[in-house]
Scaffold this active site. Sequence first.
Site: not given
Length: 456
Positions: A188, A292
């Site tokens: 991320e 995710e």
Amino acid sequence: MNMLRVSGAQLVDDQGHPVRLRGVGLGGWMNMENFITGYPANESAMREAVQEVLGEDRAELFFDRLLSCFFAEQDAALLAELGMNCVRIPVNYRHFESDARPMEIVEYGFRHLDRVIDLLGSHGIYSVIDLHALPGAQNQHWHSDNPTHVASFWTHRHFQDRVVNLWEAIADRYKDNPWVAGYNPVNEPGDPSGKVVGPFYDRLVKAVRAADPGHVLFLDGNTYSTDFTVFREVYENTVFVCHDYALAGFAHGGPYPGPTRGEWCDRAQLEATFERRTRFQRETGTPLWVGEFGPVYTGDPATDEMRYQILSDQLEIFDAHQAGWSLWTYKDVGLQGLVTAGGPYMERFSSFIAKKARLGVDRWGSTMEESAADLAPLHGLVESEFPGWSPYPWGARYQTDDLVRHILMAQAMLPEYAELFRGLDDSELTSLAESFALGSCGRRAPLIDLLRSNLA
């Protein structure tokens, strides 16, 4: 057995058979997170506070035992029994390199990672090694072990050099391991300019390929794996990873189907969001893998039944698109995990965890409505005095909450957490750590049953 590789829009084994990686993320293990193991703020600040109470040696006793218990033989067997074939393993750079001695690889840090990769492989489960916390912090939040709201990784070449060096060491270590599906080198990324992340990926890909030309690379897009315009080329043997959290599945999510913060959420909205988030992958003909996703649970049966429906709908959408996935997360203290810690740890820390929830100091799991009356004047002041302020990545309301609630208040709770360790002898510390062993954990049966049914 040879490594997995990318062939068109699929991952394939050495016989050319398609392999769709489906499993869980091992959040909270070699990269600890506040909502997963019950502490406030960020991991390194928590470890420092606990060490001040226990001393260096006894703190190491607790944390090392926790790492040993958090994932062991029983855990791998459970995932294999469910039909999973992949675990994404988030790691913090601090296990492998010290800020005091940058560029020097710490061999000792690999002992638990080696153990779990081998353990998973013995059960026929692949690992994806995910560098979740980078030196300087690659994003603005707690899960990159960031004690501030500044992602300094993107403004200091020194930090970038250290990550290249670390990945060269990791790639060299696992280059011949067929049970390592590949490397997820930056979780991320949050590069505010969007100008550094692309060139850094170019550099990192070349370095990793030089050390290990065989393994698949799993690359997250910018702005928390949502923006893929930063990629200037489609690298060979690469999966571009999207994250796909459902709006209605957040702590502040509304009814499902129904409205959440002014947006209607139903199965059609989930699919449209997934298709938008995977447009780059589909246009480039590369594999689909959701690194995710997953709703959070509240303890309210009616609400949680809607959360299970969200998850069921997402899994059906992924199946329809032949997308692989990694559910977040396997084990925690009750918010999201398939299994939940119990025993002495929960007995000792449950009141503290409840206080965290009451104050909303964990960014993940907060509705941003906790202590609303106390924070309302501050939000009102920011809105009236600075109406044009829209900071990266999520705007003024989130930034204010992050600074006040999730950093200031969370850090103020650190001494209180650490004090709960005071006076414990070695056997009591060991018992706390062993509360995370599977035999001491409760199981979220509806979630496990849903996953077992899908994977069947």
